[in-house]
Design a protein around this motif. Structure first.
Motif, mmCIF file in Angstrom:
data_model
loop_
_atom_site.group_PDB
_atom_site.id
_atom_site.type_symbol
_atom_site.label_atom_id
_atom_site.label_comp_id
_atom_site.label_asym_id
_atom_site.label_seq_id
_atom_site.Cartn_x
_atom_site.Cartn_y
_atom_site.Cartn_z
ATOM 1 N N ILE A 64 0.750 -1.101 0.001
ATOM 2 C CA ILE A 64 0.006 0.005 -0.095
ATOM 3 C C ILE A 64 0.830 1.243 0.021
ATOM 4 O O ILE A 64 0.493 2.250 -0.633
ATOM 5 N N ALA A 65 1.995 1.122 0.640
ATOM 6 C CA ALA A 65 3.067 2.260 0.750
ATOM 7 C C ALA A 65 3.446 2.597 -0.806
ATOM 8 O O ALA A 65 3.701 3.607 -1.103
ATOM 9 N N GLY A 66 3.867 1.496 -1.205
ATOM 10 C CA GLY A 66 4.633 1.512 -2.539
ATOM 11 C C GLY A 66 3.451 2.017 -3.690
ATOM 12 O O GLY A 66 3.668 2.828 -4.861
ATOM 13 N N ARG A 67 2.195 1.458 -3.726
ATOM 14 C CA ARG A 67 1.408 1.659 -4.809
ATOM 15 C C ARG A 67 0.128 2.813 -4.367
ATOM 16 O O ARG A 67 -0.010 3.349 -5.410
ATOM 17 N N CYS A 68 -0.013 3.298 -3.379
ATOM 18 C CA CYS A 68 -0.779 4.297 -2.847
ATOM 19 C C CYS A 68 -0.244 5.572 -2.564
ATOM 20 O O CYS A 68 -0.659 6.822 -2.648
ATOM 21 N N ILE A 69 1.030 5.472 -2.246
ATOM 22 C CA ILE A 69 1.756 6.692 -1.961
ATOM 23 C C ILE A 69 2.822 6.759 -3.275
ATOM 24 O O ILE A 69 2.604 7.282 -4.207
ATOM 25 N N ASN A 70 4.007 6.302 -3.015
ATOM 26 C CA ASN A 70 5.011 6.250 -4.029
ATOM 27 C C ASN A 70 6.312 5.197 -3.815
ATOM 28 O O ASN A 70 6.361 4.601 -2.593
ATOM 29 N N LYS A 71 7.373 5.320 -4.619
ATOM 30 C CA LYS A 71 8.283 4.528 -4.379
ATOM 31 C C LYS A 71 9.195 4.780 -3.108
ATOM 32 O O LYS A 71 9.793 3.883 -2.468
ATOM 33 N N ASP A 72 9.258 6.206 -2.821
ATOM 34 C CA ASP A 72 10.038 6.675 -1.829
ATOM 35 C C ASP A 72 9.369 6.062 -0.646
ATOM 36 O O ASP A 72 10.126 5.986 0.316
ATOM 37 N N THR A 85 -0.037 3.607 7.605
ATOM 38 C CA THR A 85 0.315 2.142 7.412
ATOM 39 C C THR A 85 0.973 1.667 8.941
ATOM 40 O O THR A 85 0.470 0.505 9.269
ATOM 41 N N ALA A 86 1.560 2.340 9.533
ATOM 42 C CA ALA A 86 2.134 2.295 11.030
ATOM 43 C C ALA A 86 0.684 2.153 11.888
ATOM 44 O O ALA A 86 0.665 1.017 12.692
ATOM 45 N N TRP A 87 -0.026 3.295 11.842
ATOM 46 C CA TRP A 87 -1.225 3.203 12.623
ATOM 47 C C TRP A 87 -1.969 1.956 12.648
ATOM 48 O O TRP A 87 -2.702 1.509 13.441
ATOM 49 N N ALA A 88 -2.170 1.643 11.258
ATOM 50 C CA ALA A 88 -3.113 0.419 10.956
ATOM 51 C C ALA A 88 -2.681 -0.846 11.539
ATOM 52 O O ALA A 88 -3.564 -1.673 12.152
ATOM 53 N N THR A 89 -1.286 -0.889 11.460
ATOM 54 C CA THR A 89 -0.716 -2.331 11.987
ATOM 55 C C THR A 89 -1.044 -1.998 13.767
ATOM 56 O O THR A 89 -1.369 -3.127 14.252
ATOM 57 N N ASP A 118 -5.541 -0.084 6.647
ATOM 58 C CA ASP A 118 -4.396 0.352 5.725
ATOM 59 C C ASP A 118 -4.886 1.129 4.547
ATOM 60 O O ASP A 118 -4.547 2.290 4.435
ATOM 61 N N LEU A 119 -5.944 0.487 3.860
ATOM 62 C CA LEU A 119 -6.624 1.310 2.941
ATOM 63 C C LEU A 119 -7.359 2.462 3.314
ATOM 64 O O LEU A 119 -7.339 3.552 2.525
ATOM 65 N N LEU A 120 -8.019 2.311 4.293
ATOM 66 C CA LEU A 120 -8.852 3.585 4.819
ATOM 67 C C LEU A 120 -7.788 4.615 5.293
ATOM 68 O O LEU A 120 -8.146 5.836 4.901
ATOM 69 N N LEU A 121 -6.895 4.387 6.122
ATOM 70 C CA LEU A 121 -5.952 5.480 6.775
ATOM 71 C C LEU A 121 -5.013 6.082 5.501
ATOM 72 O O LEU A 121 -4.627 7.250 5.375
ATOM 73 N N VAL A 122 -4.427 5.073 4.468
ATOM 74 C CA VAL A 122 -3.583 5.757 3.389
ATOM 75 C C VAL A 122 -4.243 6.307 2.292
ATOM 76 O O VAL A 122 -4.177 7.185 1.720
#
Length: 453
Positions: free
Chosen positions: A38-46, A193-197, A179-183
């Motif tokens: 979700i970090a890579g696809r919904c935000i970016n590579k960084d 992503t961290a808060w979801a976990t 994850d999907l909700l928060l990001v």
């Protein structure tokens, strides 16, 4: 439900015991994989690189929790196999209390040292802030992480692989949704992503703790102590070497991560994707190993020594079969798997994807070696042969780290990837050799050699 593994046909027992645990691995890995995807696809590579850069540091804390899990599960399995339920209950609650206290201490330490660790790893300034944010939120959830791991270890020691599975399935699916909700919806970035976990893991650990306590109370034992220093000493005699072993592995990963970080953010992103997939495979082998370890400890406690060799054979067949499956999938579908973590339409992902693909195709063909090694390690650990267990693990890690530093200047990132097969192969040979020596001596053991006497 608890399971006595000292009687009956070994193969069906281990298979029925391992399958729920293997299913749990799938959902457990969804925690970390979902964060990265979700970090890579919904935000970016960084963002993917930021989560990946903090990963080896989070593994240090997980290593400590896992070490406690191993120590308590071996002691509890042995007491359960010996039908000493009074001491077994003392071991259970001593494990829970001591683990909770340790988690609180590590939360404080982790929060104030997160930035220092990331600087020592040479984390790129472009991803430093996000990496530290992710890491700080992660350490706030250490109490939940530790308690859940200990509860799982206790359930496993009692032969129950189903109960933690039910919690984990719900928690993992909830984690993906959160994850999907928060990001994706609330745009909270890497912090989301961290808060979801944190949220889902917290709920899971509380439920596991409540069910475990109720389950333990149903076992008739008479009056027992909630905490005993002598019992903590027995648990620590196995936990501390395991913690050192697990932590040593994680520290080695820090050295490897520092080399990866020096190759640029593209390699960091590719490695962040591939290492999650690699961890999925290795954790599957380890899970079967944990089943074999609990099986071994119970049968040692019941003095059913002849069943230990059978446990190794069944465990080895399971591990090798799983290894072959992962190898085929990772080699054939390496490109598709790596791009699960990246959005190809964003552009500038080719170099990162190539680094991830190369890691998988170099490392996965050697899963057979690590599968056999982990099965041998499981027998040694379950039998209380901590020294031999540590030798095999440390040899693997030392070789991997040393060869990574030797090969990287000549072959770049490819040299780092090549160090994995070297460590696994040599340490696998050592593990199987030590296992053979151990089982040849095992039939002559006397009951006073039992680790809990």
């Amino acid at each position: 439900m608890v399971k006595d593994m000292t009687k009956g046909n070994v193969a069906p027992i281990l298979l029925k015991f391992s399958i729920p645990l293997l299913i749990s691995v799938i959902f457990q890995q969804l925690y970390s994989i979902a964060d990265s995807v979700i970090a890579g696809r919904c935000i970016n590579k960084d963002a993917l690189s930021a989560v990946g850069a903090s990963y080896p540091i989070t593994m240090i804390f997980l290593a400590i929790g896992t070490g406690m899990n191993i120590g308590c599960s071996v002691v509890i399995s042995t007491l359960f196999g010996a039908k000493d339920y009074k001491k077994m209950k003392t071991a259970v609650f001593t494990s829970l209390i001591s683990t909770g206290a340790l988690a609180v201490v590590l939360t404080v330490v982790g929060y104030f040292t997160s930035g220092l660790f990331l600087k020592l790893l040479g984390t790129d300034d472009l991803i430093f802030a996000d990496s530290q944010t992710y890491l700080n939120i992660y350490v706030f959830g250490l109490l939940f992480l530790f308690i859940y791991n200990i509860c799982t270890g206790i359930f496993t020691a009692l032969g129950d692989g189903n109960t933690p599975l039910y919690f984990l399935i719900g928690s993992s699916l909830g984690n993906i949704g959160m994850d999907l909700l928060l990001v994706a919806v609330f745009k909270m970035g890497v912090a989301g992503t961290a808060w979801a976990t944190f949220i889902c893991q917290g709920i899971c650990s509380i439920l596991a703790f409540i069910v475990l306590v109720r389950r333990i109370k149903k076992i008739n034992s008479g009056k027992f102590k909630l905490f005993e220093w002598k019992m903590l000493g027995k648990i620590s005699s196995l936990s501390i070497p395991s913690i050192l072993q697990q932590s040593f592995v994680s520290v080695g990963q820090l050295f490897v991560q520092s080399l990866v970080n020096s190759c640029g953010t593209d390699v960091v992103a590719g490695y962040a994707s591939a290492i999650k997939l690699n961890t999925f495979a290795i954790t599957s082998f380890s899970t079967v190993g944990n089943s074999v370890s609990s099986f071994t400890a119970q049968n040692i406690g019941a003095e059913q020594y002849q069943r230990v060799r059978k446990g190794f054979r069944v465990g080895a067949v399971l591990c090798v079969g799983i290894a072959a499956l992962f190898t085929i999938v990772y080699v054939v579908f390496s490109n598709e798997l790596i791009y699960l973590f990246m959005d190809e339409t964003q552009g500038n992902t080719e170099a990162a994807a190539e680094a991830g693909r190369q890691f998988l195709t170099i490392v996965s063909p050697f899963y057979l070696a690590v599968a056999l090694k982990l099965t041998g390690d499981a027998i040694l650990r379950g039998g209380g042969r901590v020294g031999a267990f540590m030798v095999t693990t440390f040899s693997d890690l030392i070789l991997r780290v040393v060869f990574a530093f030797i090969l990287k200047p000549h072959f770049g990132a490819t040299g780092i990837w090549l160090s994995w097969p070297v460590g696994w192969t040599i340490s696998g040979i050592i593990s199987i050799t030590l296992y053979i020596i151990y089982v040849r001596k095992l039939s002559g053991w006397k009951s006073e050699n039992n680790i809990c006497n």
